[in-house]
Motif scaffolding. Structure first.
Motif, PDB file in Angstrom:
ATOM      1  N   TYR A 167     -45.787  28.406  94.741  1.00  0.00           N
ATOM      2  CA  TYR A 167     -46.923  29.091  95.379  1.00  0.00           C
ATOM      3  C   TYR A 167     -48.138  29.088  94.457  1.00  0.00           C
ATOM      4  CZ  TYR A 167     -49.445  33.083  97.511  1.00  0.00           C
ATOM      5  OH  TYR A 167     -50.378  33.907  98.076  1.00  0.00           O
ATOM      6  N   ALA A 171     -51.849  27.396  95.324  1.00  0.00           N
ATOM      7  CA  ALA A 171     -53.057  28.233  95.355  1.00  0.00           C
ATOM      8  C   ALA A 171     -54.100  27.742  94.356  1.00  0.00           C
ATOM      9  CB  ALA A 171     -52.688  29.691  95.070  1.00  0.00           C
ATOM     10  N   ASN A 389     -53.812  28.654 104.824  1.00  0.00           N
ATOM     11  CA  ASN A 389     -52.842  29.663 104.394  1.00  0.00           C
ATOM     12  C   ASN A 389     -51.784  29.020 103.498  1.00  0.00           C
ATOM     13  OD1 ASN A 389     -51.002  31.749 104.108  1.00  0.00           O
ATOM     14  ND2 ASN A 389     -51.163  32.413 106.241  1.00  0.00           N
ATOM     15  N   CYS A 390     -52.106  28.909 102.209  1.00  0.00           N
ATOM     16  CA  CYS A 390     -51.184  28.274 101.267  1.00  0.00           C
ATOM     17  C   CYS A 390     -49.953  29.140 101.006  1.00  0.00           C
ATOM     18  CB  CYS A 390     -51.899  27.957  99.954  1.00  0.00           C
ATOM     19  SG  CYS A 390     -52.675  29.383  99.163  1.00  0.00           S
ATOM     20  N   TYR A 391     -50.063  30.446 101.240  1.00  0.00           N
ATOM     21  CA  TYR A 391     -48.905  31.332 101.089  1.00  0.00           C
ATOM     22  C   TYR A 391     -47.814  30.967 102.103  1.00  0.00           C
ATOM     23  CZ  TYR A 391     -46.190  35.669 101.624  1.00  0.00           C
ATOM     24  OH  TYR A 391     -45.177  36.583 101.735  1.00  0.00           O
ATOM     25  N   GLN A 392     -48.219  30.787 103.333  1.00  0.00           N
ATOM     26  CA  GLN A 392     -47.276  30.390 104.374  1.00  0.00           C
ATOM     27  C   GLN A 392     -46.712  28.999 104.089  1.00  0.00           C
ATOM     28  OE1 GLN A 392     -48.737  29.240 108.426  1.00  0.00           O
ATOM     29  NE2 GLN A 392     -47.661  31.116 109.057  1.00  0.00           N
ATOM     30  N   CYS A 555     -55.249  36.537  91.672  1.00  0.00           N
ATOM     31  CA  CYS A 555     -54.999  37.202  92.955  1.00  0.00           C
ATOM     32  C   CYS A 555     -56.299  37.389  93.744  1.00  0.00           C
ATOM     33  CB  CYS A 555     -54.319  38.553  92.730  1.00  0.00           C
ATOM     34  SG  CYS A 555     -52.618  38.424  92.121  1.00  0.00           S
ATOM     35  N   VAL A 558     -56.972  34.130  95.414  1.00  0.00           N
ATOM     36  CA  VAL A 558     -56.100  33.943  96.580  1.00  0.00           C
ATOM     37  C   VAL A 558     -56.613  34.761  97.759  1.00  0.00           C
ATOM     38  CG1 VAL A 558     -53.767  34.304  97.482  1.00  0.00           C
ATOM     39  CG2 VAL A 558     -54.075  33.408  95.158  1.00  0.00           C
ATOM     40  N   LYS A 559     -57.078  35.977  97.473  1.00  0.00           N
ATOM     41  CA  LYS A 559     -57.594  36.827  98.546  1.00  0.00           C
ATOM     42  C   LYS A 559     -58.823  36.204  99.200  1.00  0.00           C
ATOM     43  CE  LYS A 559     -59.019  41.550  99.613  1.00  0.00           C
ATOM     44  NZ  LYS A 559     -59.267  42.913  99.086  1.00  0.00           N
ATOM     45  N   PRO A 566     -51.933  38.727  96.863  1.00  0.00           N
ATOM     46  CA  PRO A 566     -50.484  38.736  96.641  1.00  0.00           C
ATOM     47  C   PRO A 566     -50.010  40.113  96.202  1.00  0.00           C
ATOM     48  CG  PRO A 566     -51.479  36.794  95.630  1.00  0.00           C
ATOM     49  CD  PRO A 566     -52.605  37.672  96.077  1.00  0.00           C
ATOM     50  N   TRP A 570     -45.119  39.187  93.542  1.00  0.00           N
ATOM     51  CA  TRP A 570     -45.647  37.920  93.046  1.00  0.00           C
ATOM     52  C   TRP A 570     -46.274  38.103  91.672  1.00  0.00           C
ATOM     53  CZ3 TRP A 570     -43.929  33.927  95.639  1.00  0.00           C
ATOM     54  CH2 TRP A 570     -43.627  34.066  97.008  1.00  0.00           C
TER      55      TRP A 570
END
Length: 663
Positions: A167, A171, A389-392, A555, A558-559, A566, A570
């Motif tokens: 992840y 990101a 959406n790299c988290y998904q 983070c 990422v937001k 996250p 994480w």
């Protein structure tokens, strides 16, 4: 044709470079240049209508963390200025009076190529993660380390080690939109040597990994016959020890027996009997050379134009293996004795969970399976849309990879149970072969004695080739993206030429693996030359991101991309658990080096030293660049260190992905 958003990424913004003041966020060529300091400033456009005193407080929030200052006249020019909140970190608390040079490569400011479709990216990442190792390494390690009980440490290591690192790289690549070399200018410049080390490791991998596909190609060509050539013992390469127990049930299988498939692999494909060892590799096999040349030709015309081309090719190379695995799983389940293999594969041996080796194997397997640290995930994610959406993506591709490994175990062990039934042996005796031998000897032998053997042989070796091609596309793209981003003036407009030169160098580097003793070279590179080096490199990468760039800043990045930060899980993984996970594997590797043995050849001690030296030749880039960086940076030692851990280049935020709230 893909629909374009109302605000495209390359849409120009009517601001001039000269209007950008120190401390401001600057708009240039349709990108926001993100300030590297924690100061909160507004960049003003020369055509903007200034709000009156009563409107100064009127702001509305955008979901990615930017503020939009509303003007009383929505129709007048560009009505928004953007403030970028920066969490103060160790890397960005340096005084701007030091004059850190902010350089933008032309390639960064141009419109960056993106994936044609979201599925192109997902299939490329899945194809990279799911490779030949999923088919042979996971099943072998699973039954060797407690069967079903092994799934417990494997899952734990995946959840707390492998997936967080996976992840993190997705990101990083998506946010900073750079390859594994130039991305460090935006994170922590002193660690830029990591990028160069990754490129050298990728060259070593390309020099031996594609040789395995050349073996599969030789098998594929040999499969277009009515009777597969590894079925009988009447061929010129066979010896007196050859025992064809399938065709004649009266022939007993002994410890000195060799199967037709084993002799076809060792004496016809590899010809290892013509080499004495690593000190005398013998000549080059012209058949394997032609096969490898064909493989590299396919690779070149698949990736020479970029992800727009390779993204289409993976629709075949990434999906075809799953169709073949499904066919082989159904066929294997119907073979006599298949249940014996499944029981042996999954029968839990709980006492093995108390041994350190099982946990080391689980950690190493999930790490090398998901593949963080090779620069590939950074490169692939850098071609994503900013708000993807790299988290998904990380969760989906990781789950698909792990499930593929698990299902591959059933495909392999149903056939091993069948082999044990035919030989009247235990499954453990049949499954003692590890690595490629499990596929090219044991599985190939089982296929040769099935009905419609030619059909199953063709699709099986096609599957192996497509599995390998995906990983080769990815590994080479990681290097290509890194070099083109770092040296845009030299190679920016000459991608096709650079790809050709790089593939030719990889082909020349693979010549030693095409010799009669080439299998010994492949084994040496796999165990010593790349594994330990990659582990150390990705360990330093995780430290640099979590402790120097800062988890809080990461983070926040990422937001900005996906709309939410996250969670604590994480953050804890990135700060402590994942680095400890990598350190655990590194210490285990170094404290108990593997004693290598292949066929009847035991590797002498000097070969282990040689392997570590080759691995060190890539890792040396990291400390070498640190020394170079500190030596060439002006100022006192403290100032040099602080400058070297401070991002030197702003991160550009594509305006086309920002949704502005209308008044």
């Amino acid at each position: 044709m893909e629909k374009k958003a109302p605000y495209h990424e390359s849409q120009p913004l009517t601001s001039k470079k000269g209007d950008c003041k120190e401390g401001d966020d600057c708009a240039e060529n349709g990108h926001l240049l993100k300030d590297t300091k924690p100061t909160l400033c507004l960049a003003e456009d020369p055509h903007k209508v200034q709000p009156n005193q009563g409107d100064k407080g009127a702001t509305s929030q955008i979901s990615n963390g930017y503020s939009v200052a509303q003007s009383p006249s929505p129709g007048d020019g560009v009505e928004a200025s953007f403030a970028v909140p920066r969490a103060p970190t160790m890397a960005n608390t340096v005084s701007p009076t030091w004059g850190v040079e902010v350089r933008q490569h032309p390639r960064e400011l141009d419109e960056r190529e993106t994936w044609g479709k979201k599925m192109d990216f997902l299939l490329s990442v899945i194809g990279y993660a799911v490779d030949l190792g999923n088919v042979w390494r996971f099943p072998y390690i699973c039954y060797q380390n407690g069967g079903g009980a092994f799934l417990i440490p494997y899952t734990i290591m995946a959840v707390f080690g492998g997936i967080p690192l996976f992840y993190m790289e997705l990101a990083l690549g998506q946010y900073h939109r750079n390859g594994c070399i130039s991305v460090w200018r935006k994170i922590c410049p002193i660690f830029k040597g990591i990028g160069y080390a990754i490129c050298i490791i990728a060259f070593y991998i390309a020099s031996y990994y594609n040789t395995i596909m050349a073996w599969a190609m030789y098998y594929l060509i040999s499969s277009f016959t009515e009777e597969l050539p590894w079925t009988s013992c009447t061929n010129p390469w066979n010896t007196e020890s050859c025992t064809n127990y399938f065709s004649n049930q009266t022939i007993a299988w002994t410890k000195n027996s060799t199967s037709p498939a084993e002799e076809f692999y060792t004496r016809h494909i590899l010809q290892v009997h013509r080499a004495k060892g690593l000190d005398d590799l013998g000549g080059i096999s012209w058949q394997l050379t032609l096969c490898l040349l064909f493989i590299f030709t396919i690779v070149y015309f698949s990736i020479w134009k970029g992800v727009k081309t390779s993204g289409k090719v993976v629709w075949v190379t990434a999906t075809f293996p799953y169709a073949v695995l499904f066919i082989l799983l159904i066929r294997g389940a119907t073979l006599p004795g298949a249940w014996r293999g499944v029981v042996y594969y999954l029968k839990p041996e709980w006492h093995k969970l108390l041994t350190t080796e099982v946990w080391v194997d689980a950690a190493a397997q999930i790490f090398f399976s998901l593949g963080p640290g090779f620069g590939v995930l950074l490169a692939f994610a850098s071609y994503n849309k900013f708000h993807n959406n790299c988290y998904q993506d990380a969760l989906v591709t990781s789950a698909v990879n792990c499930m593929t490994s698990f299902v591959s175990g059933f495909v392999i062990f149903t056939v091993l149970g069948y082999m044990a039934e035919m030989r009247h042996e235990e499954v453990s005796e049949v499954a003692k072969d590890a690595g490629p031998s499990l596929l090219f000897i044991t599985y190939a032998e089982a296929i040769a004695n099935m009905p419609a053997s030619t059909f199953f042989a063709i699709i099986f070796f096609l599957m192996l080739i497509t599995l390998g091609l995906d990983s080769t596309f990815a590994g080479l793209e990681g290097v290509i993206t890194a070099v083109l981003d770092e040296f845009p003036h030299v190679w920016g407009k000459r991608r096709e030429l650079f790809v050709l030169c790089f593939i030719m160098i990889c082909f020349l580097g693979a010549l030693s693996t095409l010799t009669f003793g080439g299998a010994y070279v492949v084994k040496l590179f796999e165990e010593y030359a790349t594994g330990p080096a990659v582990l150390i490199v990705v360990f330093l990468e995780s430290i640099a991101v979590a402790w120097f760039y800062g988890v809080a800043q990461f983070c926040s990045d990422v937001k900005e991309m996906i709309g939410f930060s996250p969670g604590w899980y994480w953050k804890v993984c990135w700060i402590a658990i994942s680095p400890l996970f990598l350190l655990f594997i590194i210490i285990s590797f170094m404290s108990s080096p593997v004693e290598l043995r292949l066929f009847d050849y035991t590797y002498p001690y000097w070969t282990m030293v040689l392997g570590y030296c080759i691995g060190f030749s890539s890792f040396i880039c990291v400390p070498a660049y640190m020394v170079y960086r500190l030596a060439t940076t002006p100022g006192t030692l403290k100032e040099r260190i602080l400058k070297s851990i401070t991002p030197e280049t702003a991160t550009e935020i594509p305006l086309g992905d920002i949704r502005m709230n209308a008044v």
